[in-house]
Design a protein around this motif. Structure first.
Motif, mmCIF file in Angstrom:
data_model
loop_
_atom_site.group_PDB
_atom_site.id
_atom_site.type_symbol
_atom_site.label_atom_id
_atom_site.label_comp_id
_atom_site.label_asym_id
_atom_site.label_seq_id
_atom_site.Cartn_x
_atom_site.Cartn_y
_atom_site.Cartn_z
ATOM 1 N N TYR A 38 38.950 52.589 -48.282
ATOM 2 C CA TYR A 38 38.586 52.788 -46.882
ATOM 3 C C TYR A 38 39.428 53.951 -46.365
ATOM 4 C CZ TYR A 38 37.906 51.964 -41.901
ATOM 5 O OH TYR A 38 37.603 52.114 -40.561
ATOM 6 N N TYR A 41 39.463 58.642 -42.273
ATOM 7 C CA TYR A 41 40.217 59.674 -41.541
ATOM 8 C C TYR A 41 40.627 60.823 -42.458
ATOM 9 C CZ TYR A 41 40.184 55.658 -38.519
ATOM 10 O OH TYR A 41 39.763 54.590 -37.780
ATOM 11 N N ASN A 62 43.450 52.619 -51.223
ATOM 12 C CA ASN A 62 44.058 52.901 -49.927
ATOM 13 C C ASN A 62 43.191 52.358 -48.797
ATOM 14 O OD1 ASN A 62 42.356 55.161 -50.773
ATOM 15 N ND2 ASN A 62 43.128 56.322 -49.032
ATOM 16 N N GLN A 63 43.872 51.868 -47.778
ATOM 17 C CA GLN A 63 43.235 51.266 -46.612
ATOM 18 C C GLN A 63 43.816 51.947 -45.376
ATOM 19 O OE1 GLN A 63 40.781 48.699 -46.808
ATOM 20 N NE2 GLN A 63 40.876 49.409 -48.929
ATOM 21 N N GLU A 64 43.031 52.836 -44.773
ATOM 22 C CA GLU A 64 43.514 53.583 -43.612
ATOM 23 C C GLU A 64 43.286 52.812 -42.320
ATOM 24 O OE1 GLU A 64 42.972 58.070 -45.419
ATOM 25 O OE2 GLU A 64 41.635 57.440 -43.822
ATOM 26 N N ASN A 65 43.921 53.298 -41.274
ATOM 27 C CA ASN A 65 43.822 52.688 -39.961
ATOM 28 C C ASN A 65 43.951 53.799 -38.936
ATOM 29 O OD1 ASN A 65 45.069 51.285 -37.474
ATOM 30 N ND2 ASN A 65 44.371 49.586 -38.753
ATOM 31 N N ALA A 66 43.271 53.667 -37.823
ATOM 32 C CA ALA A 66 43.343 54.688 -36.773
ATOM 33 C C ALA A 66 44.779 54.914 -36.308
ATOM 34 C CB ALA A 66 42.453 54.306 -35.591
ATOM 35 N N ALA A 67 45.596 53.881 -36.342
ATOM 36 C CA ALA A 67 47.033 54.017 -36.093
ATOM 37 C C ALA A 67 47.645 54.320 -37.460
ATOM 38 C CB ALA A 67 47.612 52.746 -35.500
ATOM 39 N N SER A 70 49.842 52.431 -39.910
ATOM 40 C CA SER A 70 49.455 51.055 -40.212
ATOM 41 C C SER A 70 48.650 50.922 -41.502
ATOM 42 C CB SER A 70 48.635 50.470 -39.053
ATOM 43 O OG SER A 70 49.403 50.452 -37.880
ATOM 44 N N GLY A 71 48.227 52.017 -42.079
ATOM 45 C CA GLY A 71 47.474 51.962 -43.322
ATOM 46 C C GLY A 71 48.384 51.666 -44.498
#
Length: 160
Positions: A38, A41, A62-67, A70-71
């Motif tokens: 995921y 970004y 990998n696991q992304e996050n808008a913040a 936090s990924g």
């Protein structure tokens, strides 16, 4: 003053096909995991596959996050899952591969510093090296015989 010289040796394979069968299979599992990452970004997908001492394979991506902080990286997803679901098992090898949606990456990409530190914790704890194989999307594969080969002068629990 005394100088301390640190060296490391890495093996470079021209392609996955030069690897031994079990490591080829491990790298293929890392590629499958990579494709499930995921990464909306960065559009930079990473897959990791761990070979445990009972020959079971654990994967992560990998696991992304808008913040952004936090990924989590693929290597840490895999190693933390292995620690949670397979406590007491040693990690024999890690296969790592990347793919960018914005450019062709054929240069081998090693684990980031945070992942090296996390992997070092497991290597020190299990008192046995973890072989690390890494590549880009295609092309050459690099093998490090241990995390220590990628992270000399490791910080571990002995300092605490």
């Amino acid at each position: 003053m005394k100088k301390h010289h640190i060296t490391t040796t890495l093996e470079v394979y021209e392609s996955i096909s030069e690897l031994e069968g079990p490591i080829q299979a491990l790298m293929h599992k890392a590629q499958v995991a990579r494709d499930k990452a995921y990464a909306p970004y960065s559009r930079f997908k990473v897959g990791a596959a761990l070979l445990l001492d009972n020959d079971e394979v654990v994967t992560g991506n990998n696991q992304e996050n808008a913040a952004f902080p936090s990924g989590l990286c693929a290597e840490r997803v895999a190693v933390f899952y292995a620690g949670a679901e397979h406590p007491g098992r040693s990690i024999k090898a890690l296969a790592l591969t990347v793919h960018s949606e914005t450019k062709n990456i054929t240069t081998p990409v090693p684990p980031c510093g945070a992942c090296r530190q996390s992997l070092a914790e497991y290597e020190v704890r299990q008192e046995a090296p973890i072989e690390i194989y890494f590549m880009g999307a295609t092309g050459k594969v690099v093998k490090a015989a241990s995390v220590e080969a990628l992270l000399p002068l490791v910080f571990d629990s002995s300092f605490l």
